[in-house]
Motif scaffolding. Structure first.
Motif, PDB file in Angstrom:
ATOM      1  N   ALA A 187     -41.971   7.696  31.204  1.00 33.84           N
ATOM      2  CA  ALA A 187     -41.148   8.029  30.039  1.00 33.84           C
ATOM      3  C   ALA A 187     -41.457   9.438  29.540  1.00 33.84           C
ATOM      4  CB  ALA A 187     -41.382   7.009  28.922  1.00 33.84           C
ATOM      5  N   LEU A 188     -42.732   9.795  29.493  1.00 31.40           N
ATOM      6  CA  LEU A 188     -43.128  11.133  29.043  1.00 31.40           C
ATOM      7  C   LEU A 188     -42.611  12.217  29.977  1.00 31.40           C
ATOM      8  CD1 LEU A 188     -46.803  10.507  27.855  1.00 31.40           C
ATOM      9  CD2 LEU A 188     -44.886  11.299  26.441  1.00 31.40           C
ATOM     10  N   ILE A 189     -42.714  11.965  31.276  1.00 35.29           N
ATOM     11  CA  ILE A 189     -42.249  12.958  32.242  1.00 35.29           C
ATOM     12  C   ILE A 189     -40.746  13.167  32.120  1.00 35.29           C
ATOM     13  CG2 ILE A 189     -41.855  13.353  34.709  1.00 35.29           C
ATOM     14  CD1 ILE A 189     -44.606  14.178  33.712  1.00 35.29           C
ATOM     15  N   LEU A 190     -40.014  12.072  31.969  1.00 33.74           N
ATOM     16  CA  LEU A 190     -38.562  12.196  31.834  1.00 33.74           C
ATOM     17  C   LEU A 190     -38.187  12.987  30.588  1.00 33.74           C
ATOM     18  CD1 LEU A 190     -37.402   8.608  32.904  1.00 33.74           C
ATOM     19  CD2 LEU A 190     -37.368  10.703  34.258  1.00 33.74           C
ATOM     20  N   LEU A 191     -38.893  12.755  29.495  1.00 29.34           N
ATOM     21  CA  LEU A 191     -38.639  13.526  28.277  1.00 29.34           C
ATOM     22  C   LEU A 191     -39.042  14.984  28.456  1.00 29.34           C
ATOM     23  CD1 LEU A 191     -39.868  10.951  25.599  1.00 29.34           C
ATOM     24  CD2 LEU A 191     -37.512  11.676  26.000  1.00 29.34           C
ATOM     25  N   TYR A 192     -40.126  15.215  29.201  1.00 26.76           N
ATOM     26  CA  TYR A 192     -40.642  16.571  29.400  1.00 26.76           C
ATOM     27  C   TYR A 192     -39.701  17.415  30.252  1.00 26.76           C
ATOM     28  CZ  TYR A 192     -43.737  20.290  31.130  1.00 26.76           C
ATOM     29  OH  TYR A 192     -44.285  21.502  31.464  1.00 26.76           O
ATOM     30  N   VAL A 193     -39.150  16.817  31.300  1.00 28.71           N
ATOM     31  CA  VAL A 193     -38.355  17.612  32.242  1.00 28.71           C
ATOM     32  C   VAL A 193     -36.908  17.802  31.787  1.00 28.71           C
ATOM     33  CG1 VAL A 193     -39.748  16.853  34.183  1.00 28.71           C
ATOM     34  CG2 VAL A 193     -37.629  15.644  33.674  1.00 28.71           C
ATOM     35  N   TRP A 230     -15.938  10.638  31.639  1.00 28.37           N
ATOM     36  CA  TRP A 230     -16.300   9.602  30.673  1.00 28.37           C
ATOM     37  C   TRP A 230     -16.811   8.363  31.395  1.00 28.37           C
ATOM     38  CZ3 TRP A 230     -14.983   4.584  29.914  1.00 28.37           C
ATOM     39  CH2 TRP A 230     -15.383   4.003  28.702  1.00 28.37           C
ATOM     40  N   LEU A 231     -16.128   7.961  32.457  1.00 29.53           N
ATOM     41  CA  LEU A 231     -16.517   6.762  33.204  1.00 29.53           C
ATOM     42  C   LEU A 231     -17.923   6.917  33.783  1.00 29.53           C
ATOM     43  CD1 LEU A 231     -15.265   4.003  34.229  1.00 29.53           C
ATOM     44  CD2 LEU A 231     -14.904   5.197  36.393  1.00 29.53           C
ATOM     45  N   ASP A 232     -18.210   8.079  34.385  1.00 28.94           N
ATOM     46  CA  ASP A 232     -19.532   8.315  34.971  1.00 28.94           C
ATOM     47  C   ASP A 232     -20.620   8.342  33.904  1.00 28.94           C
ATOM     48  OD1 ASP A 232     -18.302   8.472  37.412  1.00 28.94           O
ATOM     49  OD2 ASP A 232     -18.444  10.643  37.607  1.00 28.94           O
ATOM     50  N   GLY A 233     -20.311   9.002  32.781  1.00 30.27           N
ATOM     51  CA  GLY A 233     -21.329   9.176  31.744  1.00 30.27           C
ATOM     52  C   GLY A 233     -21.615   7.935  30.932  1.00 30.27           C
ATOM     53  N   TRP A 234     -20.662   7.009  30.881  1.00 27.82           N
ATOM     54  CA  TRP A 234     -20.858   5.808  30.084  1.00 27.82           C
ATOM     55  C   TRP A 234     -20.949   4.551  30.954  1.00 27.82           C
ATOM     56  CZ3 TRP A 234     -22.304   5.853  25.160  1.00 27.82           C
ATOM     57  CH2 TRP A 234     -22.065   7.004  24.399  1.00 27.82           C
ATOM     58  N   THR A 235     -19.821   4.122  31.530  1.00 28.02           N
ATOM     59  CA  THR A 235     -19.798   2.830  32.229  1.00 28.02           C
ATOM     60  C   THR A 235     -20.739   2.810  33.435  1.00 28.02           C
ATOM     61  OG1 THR A 235     -17.489   2.532  31.556  1.00 28.02           O
ATOM     62  CG2 THR A 235     -18.332   1.098  33.303  1.00 28.02           C
ATOM     63  N   THR A 268     -31.011  13.660  29.232  1.00 30.03           N
ATOM     64  CA  THR A 268     -30.275  13.938  30.470  1.00 30.03           C
ATOM     65  C   THR A 268     -31.072  13.501  31.682  1.00 30.03           C
ATOM     66  OG1 THR A 268     -29.151  15.826  29.461  1.00 30.03           O
ATOM     67  CG2 THR A 268     -29.168  15.721  31.859  1.00 30.03           C
ATOM     68  N   ALA A 269     -32.356  13.838  31.708  1.00 34.24           N
ATOM     69  CA  ALA A 269     -33.223  13.441  32.825  1.00 34.24           C
ATOM     70  C   ALA A 269     -33.359  11.928  32.894  1.00 34.24           C
ATOM     71  CB  ALA A 269     -34.596  14.089  32.686  1.00 34.24           C
ATOM     72  N   ILE A 270     -33.413  11.277  31.736  1.00 31.05           N
ATOM     73  CA  ILE A 270     -33.508   9.814  31.691  1.00 31.05           C
ATOM     74  C   ILE A 270     -32.273   9.190  32.334  1.00 31.05           C
ATOM     75  CG2 ILE A 270     -33.415   7.834  30.126  1.00 31.05           C
ATOM     76  CD1 ILE A 270     -35.298   9.338  28.266  1.00 31.05           C
ATOM     77  N   GLN A 271     -31.097   9.674  31.964  1.00 33.97           N
ATOM     78  CA  GLN A 271     -29.864   9.126  32.518  1.00 33.97           C
ATOM     79  C   GLN A 271     -29.747   9.404  34.013  1.00 33.97           C
ATOM     80  OE1 GLN A 271     -26.651  10.612  30.097  1.00 33.97           O
ATOM     81  NE2 GLN A 271     -27.012   9.119  28.493  1.00 33.97           N
ATOM     82  N   ASN A 272     -30.150  10.602  34.420  1.00 32.13           N
ATOM     83  CA  ASN A 272     -30.109  10.933  35.849  1.00 32.13           C
ATOM     84  C   ASN A 272     -30.967   9.975  36.658  1.00 32.13           C
ATOM     85  OD1 ASN A 272     -28.532  13.124  35.196  1.00 32.13           O
ATOM     86  ND2 ASN A 272     -30.141  14.638  35.474  1.00 32.13           N
ATOM     87  N   GLU A 324     -35.543  18.036  37.512  1.00 35.74           N
ATOM     88  CA  GLU A 324     -34.305  17.721  36.803  1.00 35.74           C
ATOM     89  C   GLU A 324     -33.088  18.104  37.645  1.00 35.74           C
ATOM     90  OE1 GLU A 324     -32.048  18.494  32.541  1.00 35.74           O
ATOM     91  OE2 GLU A 324     -33.720  19.772  33.129  1.00 35.74           O
ATOM     92  N   GLU A 325     -33.191  19.246  38.344  1.00 36.45           N
ATOM     93  CA  GLU A 325     -32.076  19.690  39.176  1.00 36.45           C
ATOM     94  C   GLU A 325     -31.806  18.711  40.319  1.00 36.45           C
ATOM     95  OE1 GLU A 325     -31.076  23.381  42.246  1.00 36.45           O
ATOM     96  OE2 GLU A 325     -32.599  23.643  40.698  1.00 36.45           O
ATOM     97  N   ILE A 326     -32.878  18.264  40.982  1.00 39.26           N
ATOM     98  CA  ILE A 326     -32.713  17.347  42.120  1.00 39.26           C
ATOM     99  C   ILE A 326     -32.159  15.999  41.651  1.00 39.26           C
ATOM    100  CG2 ILE A 326     -33.956  16.006  43.871  1.00 39.26           C
ATOM    101  CD1 ILE A 326     -35.831  18.416  44.185  1.00 39.26           C
ATOM    102  N   THR A 327     -32.764  15.438  40.599  1.00 37.82           N
ATOM    103  CA  THR A 327     -32.279  14.144  40.101  1.00 37.82           C
ATOM    104  C   THR A 327     -30.846  14.264  39.588  1.00 37.82           C
ATOM    105  OG1 THR A 327     -33.270  14.541  37.909  1.00 37.82           O
ATOM    106  CG2 THR A 327     -34.574  13.283  39.513  1.00 37.82           C
ATOM    107  N   GLY A 328     -30.508  15.412  39.000  1.00 35.78           N
ATOM    108  CA  GLY A 328     -29.139  15.623  38.528  1.00 35.78           C
ATOM    109  C   GLY A 328     -28.148  15.644  39.673  1.00 35.78           C
ATOM    110  N   ASN A 329     -28.525  16.322  40.768  1.00 38.60           N
ATOM    111  CA  ASN A 329     -27.640  16.379  41.936  1.00 38.60           C
ATOM    112  C   ASN A 329     -27.456  14.992  42.566  1.00 38.60           C
ATOM    113  OD1 ASN A 329     -27.302  19.144  41.661  1.00 38.60           O
ATOM    114  ND2 ASN A 329     -28.968  19.653  43.073  1.00 38.60           N
TER     115      ASN A 329
END
Length: 496
Positions: A447-453, A307-312, A457-461, A30-35
């Motif tokens: 999908a399960l892994i993204l929900l697990y990690v 807002w722009l990054d999180g939505w559009t 937030t992980a899905i969007q990343n 999650e940290e790596i994908t978030g970065n």
């Protein structure tokens, strides 16, 4: 497995690596994908805005030019489907888990706590909230899908090329697309599709969980979402095994019926006059601000860049990752239509329907919020069901919504397994069932892994990261399409 290409094995290995890393190192994953997501959103936000706007411009140019008269098939061919059936299938393609997930929640959050432009909680913010929801789901999205689908349909039906993304790049790279370069292109398409569809499956599991929690007290969490995904995976694999003409056809009809029921009921029991007035004014506002919003990058401090990054930017990346899947679906049902008919129908019809949907659910949620009930306190997946508590027939609509999400879940995954099977079996229109099953399990595992990690937030990343490479392929597809269309028009003039 018979007829399986290198694309199948390469992409499957990449997906397995991602799943294993996510399972073994969830926090680090999650940290790596978030970065990476932060870097992509910050550094390539301007790129996504220009890319999606370019798709709109390309669509308009092709539709109004002499290219618009070219038929997707031989000159004498008639459409495979009647106009009514084609429109019905476009409705089905235009609806999805995300639309149910965000239909009430997105306008509400823009209005109350996350206004893009106007002051939060004001009438102007209410209108902005709806017009920006149309923007995120409307013309830009369907222009991008339309260009992708047009390239696939043109080369498949007009030029009789295999139903592969790599086939659309042959005007640029020639026979190199039959070798390693073509494999790389198709791997990018399959990889983007797996993660794009997995994102929607994750949203679906979360919202089904939210609905069951609201109605029956089922605990919200990964355990419940795990069992939801397992059960629905078994259902869509059974549908995939039954074949395209049976499973997806029946499910698509079910989706359309349930969605129309839900929309009609909310139009009747919700604030009907407000919905109609808000749709009329905010759709005009959407069209009025279309040019400005298309190129908005929030470059200065105080411009609400978060807002722009999180939505559009998130939406633009999500739609790019869905482009191979939706493009294949739209191309498959559009044989025999002229390019002008195709682009007009693909852009106008879904945009209108989606805008009406957001106007209905968003206006109802905003009206309830203004009455003193704070719907914005709930998580995204719970907004819709708590909104239903404050309108007549709320229990009925909650049950219909859960059924609709489950049906969309099954349809999306079923259709994706078919498209993934085509892309990994050299464009076969009848991919083997065992290939479809493998892809079905793979996308559910993602999908399960993204929900697990890290849940949503992980899905969007992940979706923003996975979409970037394929976006470059889309640019090449557009150039290749223009080149091929230009050569055909010149050839016809010379022949005359």
């Amino acid at each position: 497995m018979k007829r399986v290409s290198k694309v199948f094995y390469i992409t499957l290995v990449l997906v397995i690596i991602a799943v294993v890393l996510g399972a073994l190192f969830p926090v680090r994953f999650e940290e790596i994908t978030g970065n990476i997501k932060s870097f992509v959103a910050t550094s390539f936000g301007w790129y996504y805005m220009l890319l999606m706007s370019a798709m709109v411009i390309i669509s308009i140019i092709i539709a109004v030019s002499p290219y618009g008269r070219i038929r997707l098939g031989k000159d004498h061919e008639k459409p495979d489907f009647s106009t009514a059936s084609w429109i019905a299938m476009l409705f089905s393609a235009g609806m999805g888990i995300g639309l149910v997930f965000y239909g009430a929640a997105e306008p509400l959050f823009h209005y109350v706590s996350d206004a893009p432009l106007a002051e939060e909680g004001t009438g102007a913010a209410f209108k902005d909230a709806l017009s920006y929801s149309y923007f995120h789901w409307g013309i830009h999205v369907w222009a991008m899908y339309g260009v992708t689908a047009l390239a696939l349909a043109y080369f498949q039906f007009r030029k009789e090329e295999p139903a592969l993304i790599s086939s659309t790049l042959k005007p640029l790279f020639g026979d190199k697309m039959n070798g390693p370069l073509g494999v790389v292109v198709d791997v990018l398409a399959v990889f983007a599709t797996v993660f794009g569809v997995a994102t929607s499956l994750g949203f679906g599991a979360v919202q089904i969980n939210g609905g069951l929690s609201h109605l029956f007290g089922v605990e919200v969490g990964f355990t419940a979402q795990f069992f939801i995904i397992v059960i629905v995976t078994l259902l869509f694999l059974a549908s995939a095994w039954s074949g395209l003409s049976k499973g997806i056809k029946y499910l698509s009809n079910t989706n359309m019926v349930l969605a129309i029921i839900l929309l009609i009921v909310i139009l009747i029991v919700g604030p009907t006059l407000l919905i109609l007035n808000m749709f009329t004014e905010t759709f005009g506002l959407y069209l009025q601000n279309l040019l400005q919003n298309s190129f908005r990058t929030a470059p200065l401090e105080g411009d609400n860049r978060g807002w722009l990054d999180g939505w559009t930017i998130f939406y633009w990346a999500w739609w790019v990752s869905w482009a191979p899947f939706v493009g294949m679906f739209i191309a498959r049902i559009s044989r025999g239509r002229t390019i002008r008919q195709f682009i007009t129908g693909v852009i106008v019809i879904p945009t209108l329907f989606i805008s009406i949907w957001f106007a209905a659910f968003g206006s109802t949620a905003g009206d309830i919020q203004n009455s003193g009930v704070d719907l914005s306190q709930y998580a995204t997946e719970l907004v819709l069901f708590n909104m239903f508590d404050h309108v007549p027939l709320g229990l009925f609509m909650s049950i219909v919504a859960i059924l609709l999400i489950a049906s969309f879940f099954i349809t999306s995954a079923d259709s994706a397994t078919f498209v993934l099977g085509m892309q990994s079996t050299n464009g076969s229109l009848t991919p083997p069932n065992n290939v479809k099953v493998v892809w079905g399990i793979a996308q559910s595992a993602v999908a399960l892994i993204l929900l697990y990690v890290g849940g949503l937030t992980a899905i969007q990343n992940t979706i923003i990261v996975a979409a970037l490479p394929f976006s470059f392929v889309m640019i090449l597809m557009s150039i290749g399409l223009f080149k091929a269309l230009g050569q055909e028009v010149k050839w016809k003039k010379h022949k005359m």
